[in-house]
Design a protein around this motif. Structure first.
Motif, PDB file in Angstrom:
ATOM      1  N   ALA A 165       0.860  -1.181   0.000  1.00  0.00           N
ATOM      2  CA  ALA A 165       0.000   0.000   0.000  1.00  0.00           C
ATOM      3  C   ALA A 165       0.895   1.230   0.000  1.00  0.00           C
ATOM      4  CB  ALA A 165      -0.901  -0.015   1.228  1.00  0.00           C
ATOM      5  N   LEU A 166       0.913   1.965  -1.106  1.00  0.00           N
ATOM      6  CA  LEU A 166       1.787   3.115  -1.252  1.00  0.00           C
ATOM      7  C   LEU A 166       0.993   4.390  -1.050  1.00  0.00           C
ATOM      8  CD1 LEU A 166       3.714   2.038  -4.477  1.00  0.00           C
ATOM      9  CD2 LEU A 166       4.328   1.596  -2.100  1.00  0.00           C
ATOM     10  N   THR A 167       1.572   5.317  -0.321  1.00  0.00           N
ATOM     11  CA  THR A 167       0.932   6.614  -0.171  1.00  0.00           C
ATOM     12  C   THR A 167       1.064   7.386  -1.479  1.00  0.00           C
ATOM     13  OG1 THR A 167       2.948   7.717   0.569  1.00  0.00           O
ATOM     14  CG2 THR A 167       1.609   6.627   2.254  1.00  0.00           C
ATOM     15  N   ASP A 168       0.298   8.457  -1.599  1.00  0.00           N
ATOM     16  CA  ASP A 168       0.375   9.278  -2.807  1.00  0.00           C
ATOM     17  C   ASP A 168       1.788   9.820  -3.010  1.00  0.00           C
ATOM     18  OD1 ASP A 168      -2.265   8.850  -3.361  1.00  0.00           O
ATOM     19  OD2 ASP A 168      -2.970  10.732  -2.475  1.00  0.00           O
ATOM     20  N   SER A 169       2.423  10.236  -1.917  1.00  0.00           N
ATOM     21  CA  SER A 169       3.775  10.791  -2.048  1.00  0.00           C
ATOM     22  C   SER A 169       4.773   9.711  -2.459  1.00  0.00           C
ATOM     23  CB  SER A 169       4.214  11.443  -0.732  1.00  0.00           C
ATOM     24  OG  SER A 169       4.247  10.491   0.321  1.00  0.00           O
ATOM     25  N   GLU A 170       4.600   8.478  -1.932  1.00  0.00           N
ATOM     26  CA  GLU A 170       5.477   7.381  -2.337  1.00  0.00           C
ATOM     27  C   GLU A 170       5.272   7.039  -3.807  1.00  0.00           C
ATOM     28  OE1 GLU A 170       6.102   4.719   1.698  1.00  0.00           O
ATOM     29  OE2 GLU A 170       4.231   4.514   0.577  1.00  0.00           O
ATOM     30  N   ASN A 171       4.010   6.958  -4.204  1.00  0.00           N
ATOM     31  CA  ASN A 171       3.699   6.692  -5.609  1.00  0.00           C
ATOM     32  C   ASN A 171       4.391   7.705  -6.511  1.00  0.00           C
ATOM     33  OD1 ASN A 171       2.210   4.526  -6.620  1.00  0.00           O
ATOM     34  ND2 ASN A 171       0.322   5.269  -5.700  1.00  0.00           N
ATOM     35  N   LYS A 172       4.260   8.978  -6.145  1.00  0.00           N
ATOM     36  CA  LYS A 172       4.830  10.053  -6.957  1.00  0.00           C
ATOM     37  C   LYS A 172       6.354   9.955  -6.989  1.00  0.00           C
ATOM     38  CE  LYS A 172       4.498  15.105  -7.513  1.00  0.00           C
ATOM     39  NZ  LYS A 172       5.917  15.471  -7.503  1.00  0.00           N
ATOM     40  N   ARG A 173       6.959   9.701  -5.833  1.00  0.00           N
ATOM     41  CA  ARG A 173       8.422   9.636  -5.763  1.00  0.00           C
ATOM     42  C   ARG A 173       8.960   8.466  -6.577  1.00  0.00           C
ATOM     43  NH1 ARG A 173      12.360   7.389  -2.138  1.00  0.00           N
ATOM     44  NH2 ARG A 173      10.720   6.448  -0.864  1.00  0.00           N
ATOM     45  N   TYR A 174       8.361   7.289  -6.412  1.00  0.00           N
ATOM     46  CA  TYR A 174       8.827   6.120  -7.151  1.00  0.00           C
ATOM     47  C   TYR A 174       8.637   6.309  -8.653  1.00  0.00           C
ATOM     48  CZ  TYR A 174       9.035   3.462  -2.761  1.00  0.00           C
ATOM     49  OH  TYR A 174       9.339   3.010  -1.513  1.00  0.00           O
ATOM     50  N   ARG A 175       7.452   6.784  -9.031  1.00  0.00           N
ATOM     51  CA  ARG A 175       7.157   6.896 -10.461  1.00  0.00           C
ATOM     52  C   ARG A 175       8.056   7.930 -11.139  1.00  0.00           C
ATOM     53  NH1 ARG A 175       3.960   4.921 -13.944  1.00  0.00           N
ATOM     54  NH2 ARG A 175       3.290   6.074 -15.778  1.00  0.00           N
ATOM     55  N   GLU A 176       8.257   9.071 -10.490  1.00  0.00           N
ATOM     56  CA  GLU A 176       9.104  10.097 -11.091  1.00  0.00           C
ATOM     57  C   GLU A 176      10.556   9.638 -11.166  1.00  0.00           C
ATOM     58  OE1 GLU A 176       8.468  13.681  -8.910  1.00  0.00           O
ATOM     59  OE2 GLU A 176       6.541  14.114  -9.888  1.00  0.00           O
ATOM     60  N   ALA A 177      11.030   8.961 -10.127  1.00  0.00           N
ATOM     61  CA  ALA A 177      12.410   8.462 -10.144  1.00  0.00           C
ATOM     62  C   ALA A 177      12.592   7.438 -11.259  1.00  0.00           C
ATOM     63  CB  ALA A 177      12.766   7.849  -8.792  1.00  0.00           C
ATOM     64  N   TYR A 178      11.652   6.501 -11.358  1.00  0.00           N
ATOM     65  CA  TYR A 178      11.748   5.483 -12.404  1.00  0.00           C
ATOM     66  C   TYR A 178      11.641   6.121 -13.788  1.00  0.00           C
ATOM     67  CZ  TYR A 178      10.615   1.560 -15.404  1.00  0.00           C
ATOM     68  OH  TYR A 178      10.614   0.651 -16.426  1.00  0.00           O
ATOM     69  N   GLY A 179      10.742   7.101 -13.935  1.00  0.00           N
ATOM     70  CA  GLY A 179      10.581   7.764 -15.224  1.00  0.00           C
ATOM     71  C   GLY A 179      11.848   8.473 -15.665  1.00  0.00           C
ATOM     72  N   ARG A 180      12.515   9.146 -14.724  1.00  0.00           N
ATOM     73  CA  ARG A 180      13.765   9.832 -15.082  1.00  0.00           C
ATOM     74  C   ARG A 180      14.837   8.828 -15.493  1.00  0.00           C
ATOM     75  NH1 ARG A 180      12.158  13.434 -10.829  1.00  0.00           N
ATOM     76  NH2 ARG A 180      13.168  12.093  -9.284  1.00  0.00           N
ATOM     77  N   LEU A 181      14.954   7.738 -14.743  1.00  0.00           N
ATOM     78  CA  LEU A 181      15.965   6.736 -15.093  1.00  0.00           C
ATOM     79  C   LEU A 181      15.661   6.093 -16.443  1.00  0.00           C
ATOM     80  CD1 LEU A 181      16.629   4.900 -11.695  1.00  0.00           C
ATOM     81  CD2 LEU A 181      18.040   6.620 -12.824  1.00  0.00           C
ATOM     82  N   ARG A 182      14.393   5.811 -16.695  1.00  0.00           N
ATOM     83  CA  ARG A 182      14.036   5.186 -17.971  1.00  0.00           C
ATOM     84  C   ARG A 182      14.357   6.120 -19.137  1.00  0.00           C
ATOM     85  NH1 ARG A 182       7.988   3.112 -18.903  1.00  0.00           N
ATOM     86  NH2 ARG A 182       7.593   5.319 -18.528  1.00  0.00           N
ATOM     87  N   THR A 183      14.032   7.411 -18.981  1.00  0.00           N
ATOM     88  CA  THR A 183      14.333   8.377 -20.041  1.00  0.00           C
ATOM     89  C   THR A 183      15.833   8.492 -20.261  1.00  0.00           C
ATOM     90  OG1 THR A 183      12.336   9.636 -19.510  1.00  0.00           O
ATOM     91  CG2 THR A 183      14.040  10.768 -20.773  1.00  0.00           C
ATOM     92  N   MET A 184      16.586   8.544 -19.162  1.00  0.00           N
ATOM     93  CA  MET A 184      18.036   8.685 -19.266  1.00  0.00           C
ATOM     94  C   MET A 184      18.659   7.461 -19.926  1.00  0.00           C
ATOM     95  SD  MET A 184      20.875   9.153 -16.244  1.00  0.00           S
ATOM     96  CE  MET A 184      20.709   7.440 -15.745  1.00  0.00           C
TER      97      MET A 184
END
Length: 424
Positions: A165-184
């Motif tokens: 169960a992920l909080t909204d802030s955890e969801n946002k942090r994980y997704r943005e971090a993964y998105g940046r790494l995937r783009t890079m």
């Protein structure tokens, strides 16, 4: 939400078979209750289902030595895997329209529970497993739940917090971090240059093979015109990709840090530096704005040995094109000073390592939080128990049926995360 999976109805075993009969009846009731859950997304659906079953398990836990414990834990495991699959799919699938729906989760849970229900029926008909098997399976199911991210909250080991169960802030942090790494890691702009260069190489190779099979026919101008057209088209794609690489890199910096920000200016300056230091890069870049008649094609047939195909810069025409007032480079004089027209194919081969090094410098500017992003994705993977957690998902009842086979995060990103410490 109405499922159509057939679930064996209770046959009144509760009065005759003790806890197993009771929990078989409860499993039937739970399967019926799943059809009535109204949720907007897979996470809410799993959370609601989890609350229903966990509430029943916490209120009246079965004895540890009764097969009913396997019914309770097996159902929790099915729900845990559903949440895991939905969460992994959320991070893997960028387009919201392609993500798993509550209906898909509902169907998969019902399929898994159908497998468990048939096992209950067999136990009720033939007798439950021996005590040592119950104990071993209880340990395995509990470990699987913990590997999937669930945490025991009572000594009985059957009541768990909501899985992953992920909080909204955890969801946002994980997704943005993964998105940046995937783009890079994907390096899409650079990849377009490499793919276009490979296409050009394939075109040239095809013409060489054609010269071999036609025994060196280079006198038919219609055929030669078609060869020139193919090479010219492929080369235009390369120079367009080179131009786009610069534009998109600067645009990415401007989007991330602001127009005319120090970071955007630094990225732009990197391209200026490469153009100033690399003969190959500055003249290949110049080709993007130049007429096709600045190229000279060579088709050489040989009676013995391999035919030769090449494309050259016409020094005089390129120098004339570049000879414009106020331009710092390219300098027309450096072309006229050459003893022969340079090979465009050789220039492309020479510039590729420099483009890779350039991209490394760009990434350093565009992704200053890469260490923090790697730590966040590592933490995300850890919440699913790492590889053991994924193995537990794969071993879930019905896991051979979609969508129970867990979607994977990008292999490129996972490889980068695993080897990040070695790169520093």
């Amino acid at each position: 939400m109405h499922g159509h999976d057939a679930t064996t109805e209770s046959s009144g075993f509760a009065g005759d078979t003790g806890p197993l009969g009771v929990w078989t009846d409860r499993l039937d009731a739970f399967c019926a209750a799943l059809d009535a859950i109204d949720a907007d997304d897979p996470f809410d659906y799993c959370a609601d289902a989890w609350e229903i079953w966990q509430g029943a398990a916490a209120a009246d836990p079965p004895p540890h030595d009764d097969p009913a414990i396997l019914v309770v834990l097996g159902t929790l495991q099915a729900l845990a895997h559903a949440m895991t699959s939905a969460t992994l799919d959320y991070y893997r699938t960028a387009d919201v329209r392609d993500r798993m729906t509550p209906s898909a989760i509902h169907t998969s849970i019902k399929r898994c529970l159908g497998t468990l229900r048939r096992e209950c029926g067999r136990w009720l008909d033939e007798g439950g497993p021996p005590a040592d098997e119950i104990d071993a399976r209880t340990v395995a199911l509990t470990a699987s739940l913990q590997a999937s991210g669930a945490r025991p909250t009572v000594d009985a080991g059957i009541t768990f917090d909501k899985v992953c169960a992920l909080t909204d802030s955890e969801n946002k942090r994980y997704r943005e971090a993964y998105g940046r790494l995937r783009t890079m890691v994907n390096r899409e702009s650079l990849q377009r240059i490499m793919i276009a260069s490979e296409t050009l190489t394939d075109v040239v190779t095809g013409i060489v093979l054609d010269l071999q099979t036609t025994h060196g026919s280079t006198f038919d101008e219609r055929i030669n015109d078609e060869r020139r057209r193919k090479i010219g088209s492929a080369l235009a794609a390369v120079t367009a990709a080179l131009h786009s690489h610069r534009q998109q890199s600067v645009a990415s910096a401007s989007k991330a840090f602001g127009h005319n920000s120090p970071q955007a200016r630094a990225v732009d300056a990197l391209f200026d530096d490469l153009a100033e230091s690399s003969f190959d890069y500055r003249w290949l870049s110049e080709l993007n704005d130049c007429e096709s008649n600045a190229l000279r094609y060579q088709f050489t047939a040989r009676r013995h040995g391999e035919p030769h195909v090449d494309v050259h810069l016409d020094r005089e025409r390129m120098a004339t094109h570049a000879n414009q007032p106020g331009r710092r480079w390219p300098a027309p004089d450096e072309l006229t000073a050459l003893s022969r027209d340079p090979s465009v194919l050789d220039m492309l081969a020479g510039v590729q390592p420099k483009l890779t090094a350039l991209q490394d410098q760009i990434d350093t500017i565009l992704y200053p939080t890469v260490a923090e992003d790697v730590a966040a994705v590592t933490e995300l993977i850890g919440r699913f128990g790492g590889e053991r957690g994924l193995d537990a998902v794969k071993s879930a009842p019905g896991s051979t049926h979609e969508p129970w086979t867990p979607p994977h995060l990008s292999p490129r990103v996972l490889s980068f995360v695993r080897t990040f410490g070695e790169r520093r």
